[in-house]
Design an enzyme around this catalytic site. Sequence first.
Site, short mmCIF file in Angstrom:
data_model
loop_
_atom_site.label_atom_id
_atom_site.label_comp_id
_atom_site.label_asym_id
_atom_site.label_seq_id
_atom_site.Cartn_x
_atom_site.Cartn_y
_atom_site.Cartn_z
N HIS A 276 -7.39 2.02 -2.39
CA HIS A 276 -6.87 1.39 -1.41
C HIS A 276 -6.19 0.28 -1.99
O HIS A 276 -4.91 -0.33 -1.61
CB HIS A 276 -7.81 0.90 -0.34
N GLU A 277 -7.30 -0.83 -2.67
CA GLU A 277 -6.86 -1.86 -3.09
C GLU A 277 -5.93 -1.84 -4.25
O GLU A 277 -4.83 -2.55 -4.08
CB GLU A 277 -8.05 -2.55 -3.63
N HIS A 280 -2.32 -1.58 -2.59
CA HIS A 280 -1.57 -2.74 -2.28
C HIS A 280 -0.83 -3.27 -3.65
O HIS A 280 0.23 -3.92 -3.60
CB HIS A 280 -2.62 -3.98 -2.07
N GLU A 356 -1.53 -2.21 5.44
CA GLU A 356 -2.75 -1.22 5.18
C GLU A 356 -2.82 0.09 5.52
O GLU A 356 -3.88 0.73 4.77
CB GLU A 356 -3.75 -2.18 6.26
#
Length: 426
Positions: A276-277, A280, A356
């Site tokens: 997930h990070e 970004h 997100e």
Amino acid sequence: MRKSILFLAGFAIYGVLMWYYLFHGANSALPVDLKGSAADPAMFMTDRELELSTDFSRIKDFLYFISVPLEWLIYLFVLGFGLSRWFRKASSGLTKFSIVHTGVYVLLLSFASWVLTFPLKYYSFTVSKSYHISVQSFHSWMRDSLVDFWISWLLTTVMVAVMYWLIRKNEKKWWLYAWMLSIPFTIFMYFIQPVVIDPLYNDFYPLKDQVLKEKILKIADKADIPAENVYEVNMSQKTNALNAYVNGIGSNLRIVLWDTTLNKLTDNQVLFVMAHEMGHYVMNHLYWNLISSVILSFLGLWLGNMLYRKWIEKYGKSWGIKGVGDLAALPVLLLIFSLLSFAVSPVENAVSRKAERDADLYAIEMTKNPKAAVGAFQELATVSLSEVNPPKIVKWFLYGHPTMLERLHFLDSFEAIKTKETKKKQ
């Protein structure tokens, strides 16, 4: 005095209404079609945990919605009771250097604000302690508070000194020059945040678990991210909550895991969080955040300048302010920027929630493990006592991430959605 009483009465009424809304009036019932699903907190929380998560979340939400207008009241109090004029007088006779005048004025204003808001901040700290979210000692908490205070004072002094120098040089276009100067300053802050500011609060070190580190770097390689390290931070000394994040730009970009996250989640769940990070990074969210910050600062300074000039023209004399270039007018400027920031926060949060959501999608497609993804967010909600389906107003003003209900439902339905989309394409 009459206006002060009216303001205080209005603040008290607002507080009562907000308390009633959050604790009694807000509807946060789970949609009927999601009962019994992975998004239903009753499926992964005990009755006691559900009760605590609701109580804790509502108290923290209430404190936020009280603290924001309290800040506005403090600025009005400082102006209306002549404290700003006294701060200016106290700081002006010390030396001939204007930067010192500015520093002393900002220090006096900041200290007054810190003292008046301290009871609310301390209560928030004790609430986190009583619900076993925070494990931080009072000494450690005060240390962090003082570090916050002095960093904020230093940065504010520099910015205020530059702004008022520009105002005195060019009253009409100061805001434009201030915006132009803010761009390299913002980039600089993004660059030094991970390596200079963050370490003032906690110790950062490379991830100790070498096996997990190799798995994370393997995902990074798959995503074409030139990552050489993953960092963990010893947050277990302060909190039981879980978190991970990516910040910084260029060579100072860091992917960080709290040690509480490592202690509570399985390796597969951690890999989802890391993916997930990385999402970004891959989707350039940090750079888009930087660009949006530059755009919003332009709009904020432009609109703030117009309001500032009108307010000084209308109320300056009664506040004892000599003009837009008078340092005693700083609370007016801070009040305007705070109002604008609060007003735009729902839009900022909506954009952030979209980013997100995209990062969640990237992570689930990268790891292909919906079970681990759902488990990670269920554990996060349980440990952090996060309300799964918060009231709408809380979501609008406080949630830069989708709610737990939205995230869990999305991830739990991912395979069904992908199957449906595949069938449509066929």
